[in-house]
Design a protein around this motif. Sequence first.
Motif, PDB file in Angstrom:
ATOM      1  N   TYR A   1       0.939  -1.311  -0.287  1.00  0.00           N
ATOM      2  CA  TYR A   1      -0.202  -0.075  -0.792  1.00  0.00           C
ATOM      3  C   TYR A   1       0.919   0.860  -0.192  1.00  0.00           C
ATOM      4  CZ  TYR A   1       0.540   0.530   5.158  1.00  0.00           C
ATOM      5  OH  TYR A   1       1.684   0.601   5.774  1.00  0.00           O
TER       6      TYR A   1
ATOM      7  N   LEU B   1      -4.180   0.223  -2.389  1.00  0.00           N
ATOM      8  CA  LEU B   1      -4.156  -0.971  -1.902  1.00  0.00           C
ATOM      9  C   LEU B   1      -3.944  -1.873  -3.042  1.00  0.00           C
ATOM     10  CD1 LEU B   1      -3.801  -3.712  -0.182  1.00  0.00           C
ATOM     11  CD2 LEU B   1      -5.944  -3.425   0.165  1.00  0.00           C
TER      12      LEU B   1
ATOM     13  N   ARG C   1      -5.398  -4.003  -7.635  1.00  0.00           N
ATOM     14  CA  ARG C   1      -4.989  -2.340  -7.123  1.00  0.00           C
ATOM     15  C   ARG C   1      -6.617  -1.512  -7.301  1.00  0.00           C
ATOM     16  NH1 ARG C   1      -5.052   3.002  -8.452  1.00  0.00           N
ATOM     17  NH2 ARG C   1      -2.802   3.627  -7.582  1.00  0.00           N
TER      18      ARG C   1
END
Length: 86
Positions: free
Chosen positions: A12, A17, A74
């Motif tokens: 992250y 993240l 993502r």
Amino acid sequence: MPPRSVHVRLAYGADALEITVSDDGRGPAGPTGRTPDAVPGHGLAGIRERAAAHGGTARTGPGPDGLGFRLAVRLPFAHSRTEVGS
């Protein structure tokens, strides 16, 4: 050949993240889109849809060095601003 090992990576930063899952199995499906022993379902399509619903992406393809299979997701963080009153 089924995978013998799986590697899961979570990373992250300030804005997202990233989740990566890779294995050392047979790799992506062939031209038909399915492996011979594939179980019908909506797994990867569902992951893509859920990631997109939250402004993210999901990619699939060959694993490291072209071997195995990799899923990379993502998800951007939702930025909210909280102000403290006086």
